[in-house]
Design a protein around this motif. Sequence first.
Motif, PDB file in Angstrom:
ATOM      1  N   UNK A 197     -76.628  29.258 -45.630  1.00  0.00           N
ATOM      2  CA  UNK A 197     -77.543  29.244 -46.757  1.00  0.00           C
ATOM      3  C   UNK A 197     -76.946  28.567 -47.977  1.00  0.00           C
ATOM      4  N   UNK A 198     -77.718  28.584 -49.061  1.00  0.00           N
ATOM      5  CA  UNK A 198     -77.311  27.938 -50.298  1.00  0.00           C
ATOM      6  C   UNK A 198     -77.531  28.893 -51.473  1.00  0.00           C
ATOM      7  N   UNK A 199     -76.831  28.644 -52.548  1.00  0.00           N
ATOM      8  CA  UNK A 199     -76.961  29.460 -53.752  1.00  0.00           C
ATOM      9  C   UNK A 199     -77.165  28.548 -54.958  1.00  0.00           C
ATOM     10  N   UNK A 200     -77.775  29.060 -56.019  1.00  0.00           N
ATOM     11  CA  UNK A 200     -78.046  28.207 -57.181  1.00  0.00           C
ATOM     12  C   UNK A 200     -76.762  27.734 -57.847  1.00  0.00           C
ATOM     13  N   UNK A 201     -76.788  26.511 -58.317  1.00  0.00           N
ATOM     14  CA  UNK A 201     -75.632  25.933 -58.999  1.00  0.00           C
ATOM     15  C   UNK A 201     -75.791  26.189 -60.502  1.00  0.00           C
ATOM     16  N   UNK A 202     -75.329  27.341 -60.932  1.00  0.00           N
ATOM     17  CA  UNK A 202     -75.478  27.728 -62.340  1.00  0.00           C
ATOM     18  C   UNK A 202     -74.147  28.038 -63.000  1.00  0.00           C
ATOM     19  N   UNK A 203     -73.055  27.897 -62.280  1.00  0.00           N
ATOM     20  CA  UNK A 203     -71.756  28.160 -62.878  1.00  0.00           C
ATOM     21  C   UNK A 203     -71.328  26.981 -63.748  1.00  0.00           C
ATOM     22  N   UNK A 204     -70.560  27.277 -64.778  1.00  0.00           N
ATOM     23  CA  UNK A 204     -69.981  26.259 -65.670  1.00  0.00           C
ATOM     24  C   UNK A 204     -71.020  25.462 -66.449  1.00  0.00           C
ATOM     25  N   UNK A 205     -72.242  26.004 -66.599  1.00  0.00           N
ATOM     26  CA  UNK A 205     -73.238  25.310 -67.419  1.00  0.00           C
ATOM     27  C   UNK A 205     -73.565  26.109 -68.683  1.00  0.00           C
ATOM     28  N   UNK A 206     -72.896  27.238 -68.862  1.00  0.00           N
ATOM     29  CA  UNK A 206     -73.064  28.000 -70.092  1.00  0.00           C
ATOM     30  C   UNK A 206     -74.341  28.802 -70.166  1.00  0.00           C
ATOM     31  N   UNK A 207     -74.846  29.267 -69.028  1.00  0.00           N
ATOM     32  CA  UNK A 207     -76.075  30.063 -69.053  1.00  0.00           C
ATOM     33  C   UNK A 207     -75.909  31.348 -69.857  1.00  0.00           C
ATOM     34  N   UNK A 208     -74.666  31.810 -69.979  1.00  0.00           N
ATOM     35  CA  UNK A 208     -74.431  33.036 -70.748  1.00  0.00           C
ATOM     36  C   UNK A 208     -74.756  32.854 -72.229  1.00  0.00           C
ATOM     37  N   UNK A 209     -74.878  31.613 -72.674  1.00  0.00           N
ATOM     38  CA  UNK A 209     -75.254  31.351 -74.059  1.00  0.00           C
ATOM     39  C   UNK A 209     -76.756  31.487 -74.274  1.00  0.00           C
ATOM     40  N   UNK A 210     -77.492  31.634 -73.178  1.00  0.00           N
ATOM     41  CA  UNK A 210     -78.947  31.758 -73.254  1.00  0.00           C
ATOM     42  C   UNK A 210     -79.363  33.189 -72.943  1.00  0.00           C
TER      43      UNK A 210
END
Length: 464
Positions: free
Chosen positions: A271-284
């Motif tokens: 399977x696959x997982x979303x590529x959301x690491x290292x994009x700073x989503x924690x700032x949102x």
Amino acid sequence: MEELNCDLLVIGSGPGGYVCGIRAGQLGVDTIVVEARAHGGTCLNVGCIPSKALIHAAEEFHKATGFTAPNSLGISVQAPEIDLGQTVAWKDGIVARLNGGVGALLRRAGARAIIGQARFRDGKSVIVKTDMGEQLIHARRIVIATGSVPFEIPSLPFGGDVISSTGALALTSVPNRLIVVGGGYIGLEIGTAMAKLGSEVTVVEFASKILPQYDNELTRPVADRLEALGINVMLNAKAEGLNADKDRLRVTLGDGETTELPFDKVLVAVGRKPCTQDVGLEELSLRMNGAFIQVDDRCQTSMRDVYAIGDVTGEPMLAHRAIAQGEMTAEIVAGGPHAWDKQCIPAVCFTDPEIVTAGLSPEEAKAQFGETVTGKFPFTANGRAMTMENEAGFIRVVARADNHVVLGIQATGGGISELAAVFAHAIEMGARLEDIAGTIHAHPTQSEGLQEAALKALGHAIHF
């Protein structure tokens, strides 16, 4: 630090992102598209396109190999050989052409394209690290289209002889023994291709069947073909990790016993997982659905003027879904009233034979609408399938019993992927069984199977 301003910032130029950027540019929206690696995302670079290139090359080689022995077509050749390095170079050439094409389309639409790693500073600005330094981009609206990456099993981390689908598509020699962990579409597509190229393939699947998302009627021809190709499928089996010498895979079987399988390469395709690491989503402040970004029917996140499309928003993780979302979001940003109202998203599994689904399965249709009618036409009764030696499989149509509105179409067969749009079109336009049955279908083609399946559901099949 250089500062840029735009009306729309798209982060990621996979199928969803670049389509969003192109359409927004066409609509006169001042658009910047930021891509971390290469335009086209997973699909173009390490997914859809290169895997289909490998599948095609493997099929051609397998056909040629079959002609070394007496055959019904009367074709005779000497033992063929394959230079997988040359095949990969050919595949890379296709990818490079498409990469360049995406960049050209973005420029032609008036969108600015930047290669660099984007990271949110807040909901209106992003810092992009490029080879030339950092840039600060201020945007009125932002679309997150960062895609997905292969899921990694903690006990089987990628590295060395343990590879992801990305690594499998870059192999320059055929492994003598390949173990595929995962009996889903990615594992079976690549595993089947490698078997046709001469690899001894074993599939280790945790579930009780291959391709768990499809019903047994659709997967049975695929299972039969795997067996004919000599692929060993181990069901109810769990991959535990490598042994101490890292030359065998430890597997726990359904009865609790363990075994160790020798290998040259292990492909982990679970399977696959979303590529959301290292994009700073924690700032949102985004509302999440597990690991995925939650969106509404306009691809709007929980933050105003922040949108998300494609794999980061969850299943189905399909390139054509991302494309449709990208185009729609661009229209919305330009002031349009659009919202997601698609009746179905077709799905294609490029196994041998291929599988196509559009709309509801017979079980889903019955659960939602009660009484239904189903018609199925086998390719063993289709002249075109016979002439192409593609008799395995069928087309199946599911419709409401009261008004005959088509709810779902499923098929399995050689080359059946090319009918996916026809199936989806019928459902999207609200076709009834009578519409399909009354449409003249060209002869001899596999598409006649769709007409015959509709006739069968109506109770008067002609050729079966």
